[in-house]
Enzyme design. Sequence first.
Site, mmCIF file in Angstrom:
data_model
loop_
_atom_site.group_PDB
_atom_site.id
_atom_site.type_symbol
_atom_site.label_atom_id
_atom_site.label_comp_id
_atom_site.label_asym_id
_atom_site.label_seq_id
_atom_site.Cartn_x
_atom_site.Cartn_y
_atom_site.Cartn_z
ATOM 1 N N ASP A 1 0.834 -1.201 0.000
ATOM 2 C CA ASP A 1 0.000 0.000 0.000
ATOM 3 C C ASP A 1 0.868 1.250 0.000
ATOM 4 O O ASP A 1 1.682 1.457 0.906
ATOM 5 C CB ASP A 1 -0.908 0.011 1.234
ATOM 6 C CG ASP A 1 -1.897 1.149 1.197
ATOM 7 O OD1 ASP A 1 -2.972 0.968 0.604
ATOM 8 O OD2 ASP A 1 -1.594 2.228 1.749
ATOM 9 N N TYR B 1 3.329 10.082 -0.530
ATOM 10 C CA TYR B 1 4.276 9.518 0.428
ATOM 11 C C TYR B 1 5.719 9.737 -0.039
ATOM 12 O O TYR B 1 6.483 8.783 -0.199
ATOM 13 C CB TYR B 1 4.036 8.028 0.630
ATOM 14 C CG TYR B 1 2.720 7.637 1.250
ATOM 15 C CD1 TYR B 1 1.912 8.557 1.924
ATOM 16 C CD2 TYR B 1 2.268 6.321 1.179
ATOM 17 C CE1 TYR B 1 0.704 8.175 2.475
ATOM 18 C CE2 TYR B 1 1.068 5.931 1.744
ATOM 19 C CZ TYR B 1 0.282 6.865 2.384
ATOM 20 O OH TYR B 1 -0.923 6.481 2.935
ATOM 21 N N HIS C 1 -7.599 9.095 -2.268
ATOM 22 C CA HIS C 1 -6.999 9.147 -0.929
ATOM 23 C C HIS C 1 -7.834 9.990 0.035
ATOM 24 O O HIS C 1 -8.037 9.622 1.198
ATOM 25 C CB HIS C 1 -5.586 9.724 -1.060
ATOM 26 C CG HIS C 1 -4.685 9.396 0.074
ATOM 27 N ND1 HIS C 1 -3.331 9.644 0.037
ATOM 28 C CD2 HIS C 1 -4.905 8.848 1.293
ATOM 29 C CE1 HIS C 1 -2.775 9.257 1.168
ATOM 30 N NE2 HIS C 1 -3.712 8.782 1.950
ATOM 31 N N GLU D 1 -11.589 7.045 3.546
ATOM 32 C CA GLU D 1 -12.252 7.972 4.471
ATOM 33 C C GLU D 1 -13.545 8.533 3.884
ATOM 34 O O GLU D 1 -13.802 9.732 3.922
ATOM 35 C CB GLU D 1 -11.303 9.098 4.882
ATOM 36 C CG GLU D 1 -10.128 8.650 5.735
ATOM 37 C CD GLU D 1 -10.517 8.245 7.158
ATOM 38 O OE1 GLU D 1 -11.708 8.369 7.518
ATOM 39 O OE2 GLU D 1 -9.629 7.795 7.903
ATOM 40 N N GLN E 1 -10.649 2.271 2.402
ATOM 41 C CA GLN E 1 -9.578 2.344 3.392
ATOM 42 C C GLN E 1 -9.894 3.434 4.411
ATOM 43 O O GLN E 1 -10.119 4.591 4.051
ATOM 44 C CB GLN E 1 -8.240 2.638 2.708
ATOM 45 C CG GLN E 1 -7.068 2.560 3.656
ATOM 46 C CD GLN E 1 -5.724 2.635 2.962
ATOM 47 O OE1 GLN E 1 -4.818 3.323 3.429
ATOM 48 N NE2 GLN E 1 -5.565 1.920 1.854
ATOM 49 N N LYS F 1 10.889 -2.428 9.564
ATOM 50 C CA LYS F 1 11.832 -3.330 10.217
ATOM 51 C C LYS F 1 11.387 -4.778 10.055
ATOM 52 O O LYS F 1 10.214 -5.118 10.262
ATOM 53 C CB LYS F 1 11.949 -2.975 11.705
ATOM 54 C CG LYS F 1 12.497 -1.574 11.944
ATOM 55 C CD LYS F 1 12.541 -1.235 13.419
ATOM 56 C CE LYS F 1 13.081 0.174 13.645
ATOM 57 N NZ LYS F 1 13.089 0.543 15.080
ATOM 58 N N LEU G 1 7.849 -6.797 11.055
ATOM 59 C CA LEU G 1 7.042 -7.460 10.029
ATOM 60 C C LEU G 1 6.738 -8.891 10.451
ATOM 61 O O LEU G 1 5.598 -9.362 10.346
ATOM 62 C CB LEU G 1 7.760 -7.437 8.683
ATOM 63 C CG LEU G 1 7.040 -8.151 7.538
ATOM 64 C CD1 LEU G 1 5.689 -7.507 7.249
ATOM 65 C CD2 LEU G 1 7.906 -8.146 6.273
ATOM 66 N N GLU H 1 6.598 -10.068 13.451
ATOM 67 C CA GLU H 1 5.637 -10.029 14.558
ATOM 68 C C GLU H 1 4.226 -9.790 14.035
ATOM 69 O O GLU H 1 3.278 -10.478 14.439
ATOM 70 C CB GLU H 1 6.027 -8.934 15.540
ATOM 71 C CG GLU H 1 5.069 -8.804 16.723
ATOM 72 C CD GLU H 1 5.457 -7.693 17.682
ATOM 73 O OE1 GLU H 1 4.664 -7.425 18.600
ATOM 74 O OE2 GLU H 1 6.538 -7.094 17.505
ATOM 75 N N ASN H 2 4.088 -8.820 13.116
ATOM 76 C CA ASN H 2 2.768 -8.511 12.569
ATOM 77 C C ASN H 2 2.175 -9.718 11.845
ATOM 78 O O ASN H 2 0.996 -10.045 12.024
ATOM 79 C CB ASN H 2 2.854 -7.320 11.620
ATOM 80 C CG ASN H 2 3.201 -6.020 12.324
ATOM 81 O OD1 ASN H 2 3.083 -5.910 13.545
ATOM 82 N ND2 ASN H 2 3.644 -5.039 11.570
#
Length: 340
Positions: free
Chosen positions: A53, A58, A128, A159, A178, A286, A290, A292-293
């Site tokens: 995403d 960004y 967006h 949104e 999103q 990191k 990642l 952990e997620n």
Amino acid sequence: MLPTRQLGRDGPLVPAQGLGLMGLSMFYNTRRPDAERLAFLDYAHAKGATFWDSADVYADNEDIMAKWFKASNKRKDIFLATKFGIKQHPGKPASIHNSPEYVREACLKSRERLGLAANDPIDLYYCHRIDPQQPIEITVAAMAELVKDGLVKYLGLSECSAETLRRAHKVHPITAVQVEVSPFATEALHNGLLDACQELGVALIAYSPLSRGFLSGQLTSWDDFDENDRRRVLPRFSKENFHKNVDIVRRLEEIARNKGCSVAQLTLAWVSELSELSFPIPGTTKEANLDENLGSLAIELTDKERAAIQAVVDEAEVHGDRHPSSMMPFLYVDTVPLSE
């Protein structure tokens, strides 16, 4: 391989957890060198975290992905989402742009930055932020032309309100919506948007499911933030509000300890279970985070655990808005009606 889910009623199968890539380019701390960022994308790909995403706003996010696509030759492995509609102005509030001319201009520019071939559409293209002064029907009609021309495959909104989604869906199928969803941000669960998604078969893509790091369990003080970290200017992270909001995290940590997982994993499992159409897209830069997620995908909550989490959510008094005041009018947007 990671477990997959269908992206909405009529969309493709994608990893059940997306990967938010904004942090590779901006917002959190100092940007890592290109070699490290490309190595992180290699790692995500190897782990099967291939639902990426991004957004044109960004910073260099689309550019770094183009470098990865070129170096890896693995563009076909990635389900790529990007967005249009926000322009940043240094030192001033951002502005929202949805005109039909801008929709096409932004898409072509993103495609160029991403290095996409003529026969390679953007997989999922979001508006967006929505201009409340332009009927959503006009915006989506312009986006639908991009599908017709083979520039994008699927359309998304970010949104929007439930009514805006319903109006948009009549013009062209909306595959995904999103919005920010976490124990700190539950509006979509109560204002009809989740119901509208389920009614229409639209995927609910939960950004900032860990509330920009609050629910990682790793934040202990406002002073922990790097001087370049933009969370310093978010009301929810202010010195006045920080410690009040951390108290909510501590309650969830107790449930996580009893479950034998981290508070981040507990939270992501909860978001994933909101509906069969729910996809959390936590962001990280990191490899360890990642892992952990992604570990949350193996967690199944019991009825007792769901009730305990819900009790925390229901009783939580969240202090401070989730965005700066200038952007608050562009959340859950209703647009003006289309003139007959």
